[in-house]
Design an enzyme around this catalytic site. Structure first.
Site, PDB file in Angstrom:
ATOM      1  N   CYS A  80      -7.514 -15.452   7.810  1.00  0.00           N
ATOM      2  CA  CYS A  80      -8.267 -14.210   7.933  1.00  0.00           C
ATOM      3  C   CYS A  80      -9.510 -14.405   7.084  1.00  0.00           C
ATOM      4  CB  CYS A  80      -7.449 -13.016   7.436  1.00  0.00           C
ATOM      5  SG  CYS A  80      -8.433 -11.507   7.349  1.00  0.00           S
ATOM      6  N   CYS A 109     -10.647 -10.929   5.156  1.00  0.00           N
ATOM      7  CA  CYS A 109      -9.863 -10.406   4.014  1.00  0.00           C
ATOM      8  C   CYS A 109      -8.615 -11.260   3.876  1.00  0.00           C
ATOM      9  CB  CYS A 109      -9.574  -8.914   4.171  1.00  0.00           C
ATOM     10  SG  CYS A 109      -9.004  -8.404   5.804  1.00  0.00           S
ATOM     11  N   SER A 110      -7.431 -10.728   4.196  1.00  0.00           N
ATOM     12  CA  SER A 110      -6.220 -11.543   4.076  1.00  0.00           C
ATOM     13  C   SER A 110      -5.157 -11.027   5.030  1.00  0.00           C
ATOM     14  CB  SER A 110      -5.715 -11.546   2.634  1.00  0.00           C
ATOM     15  OG  SER A 110      -5.502 -10.211   2.204  1.00  0.00           O
ATOM     16  N   CYS A 111      -5.551 -10.635   6.252  1.00  0.00           N
ATOM     17  CA  CYS A 111      -4.598 -10.106   7.242  1.00  0.00           C
ATOM     18  C   CYS A 111      -3.481 -11.120   7.486  1.00  0.00           C
ATOM     19  CB  CYS A 111      -5.317  -9.791   8.547  1.00  0.00           C
ATOM     20  SG  CYS A 111      -6.493  -8.443   8.355  1.00  0.00           S
TER      21      CYS A 111
END
Lengths: 215, 101
Positions: free
Chosen positions: A119, A122-124
């Site tokens: 991602c 962000c950090s999905c």
């Protein structure tokens, strides 16, 4: 051996033995998150219970649950077809509830294609299935570089793909949450589903490695 | 809004830089790819970030780019790809005749 009542050390030593409370070391972003969350609750955007429920759903996931889903797909063709058609529907029977508008999207590794997930924004991550992502998945280094030079990053994870294999990076930038369905390793023909589950790792489900042959 | 593009269509990602919560990564704006999947309709995150409902929902697509399109100096296999999700309003039909002229 000192006896109770011995008190010949200085009090500065006592002070050093205390761990600071976590609240004493909160960083800027942790404080900002709390402030924004409290404001959103005050404004009625969501309730405190909805926030708690969100964490509960995310905490349901863990890599063992992901491994169960992968091993099932390796041994049950109908389940595999369902997983690749609509991952959210397939994993519902494992009480995995995807959050908000997100949908689980499984991508299958084959002899020709290797998939890896990032991602970049962000950090999905598919938390309701796999739990919280590893720290490196959230690092700027991984996020920037795996999209730009995936083969170098895979090599740093010890992953060298056979010649002719296409690398397909998936930037998880919107509403899909990705699961890599690794290839079932050779030499596992007689394995039970439980034995297969034991071989599947979190990193293989992100795609930075493959599921190795049993040793 | 129904999907306007189909799997296999060549599309260009709009090259614009509005402020706000944008899910179209900078690095892919202005690049050309192929529709790999049509995912259905989803609320517009650019609106939802402002606590609005994000309606009407927008078609969301998975677009596949050649790594060499995303990064002209890419030095892996030329067949390697980068897939990502792009909302309808960021897609433009590819017009090769106009682009080459």
């Amino acid at each position: 051996m000192p006896t109770i009542g011995d008190h010949d050390h200085s009090h500065e030593d006592h002070e050093r033995t205390f761990q600071p409370d976590e609240e004493d070391s909160l960083g800027y972003y942790a404080i900002a998150e709390m402030a924004v969350r409290e404001l959103l609750i005050e404004r009625g955007i969501f309730t405190a219970d909805e926030f708690r429920r969100h964490l509960e759903v995310a905490d349901h996931g863990n890599q063992a649950l992901g491994a169960k889903v992968v091993a099932r797909a390796w041994t049950d063709p109908d389940f595999k077809a369902s997983l690749l058609r609509d991952g959210s529907v397939a994993v519902a029977e494992y009480d995995v509830e995807m959050l908000g508008h997100t949908r689980l999207y499984a991508v299958e590794n084959t002899h020709d294609v290797h998939n890896v997930i990032v991602c970049t924004l962000c950090s999905c991550y598919p938390k309701p299935l796999l739990g919280l992502p590893p720290d490196w998945y959230k690092s700027r280094n991984y996020r920037a570089r795996v999209a730009r030079e995936p083969r170098k990053v895979l090599a740093e994870f010890g992953t060298f793909l056979p010649e002719g294999v296409t690398v397909r990076v998936h930037d998880s930038n919107a509403d899909m949450r990705y699961l890599v369905l690794p290839m079932r390793p050779a030499g596992t023909e007689g394995y039970t589903v439980e034995q297969l589950e034991g071989l599947v790792t979190r990193d293989a489900m992100i795609g930075v490695t493959v599921v190795g042959a049993p040793v | 809004m129904s999907a306007r593009f189909a799997i296999g269509d060549t599309v260009r990602i709009a090259e614009r830089y509005p402020p706000g919560h944008i899910r179209t990564p900078y690095y892919i704006r202005g690049k050309t790819g192929v529709v790999a999947d049509v995912l259905g309709a989803f609320p517009n995150p650019e609106e939802r970030a402002k606590a609005r409902d994000g309606l009407p929902e927008l078609p969301l697509y998975r677009i596949r780019f050649r790594q060499t399109e995303a990064w002209p100096d890419y030095d892996g296999d030329p067949g390697d790809t980068l897939d990502m999700e792009i909302y309808h309003h960021w897609l433009e039909p590819d017009k090769p005749a106009e682009r080459s002229g």
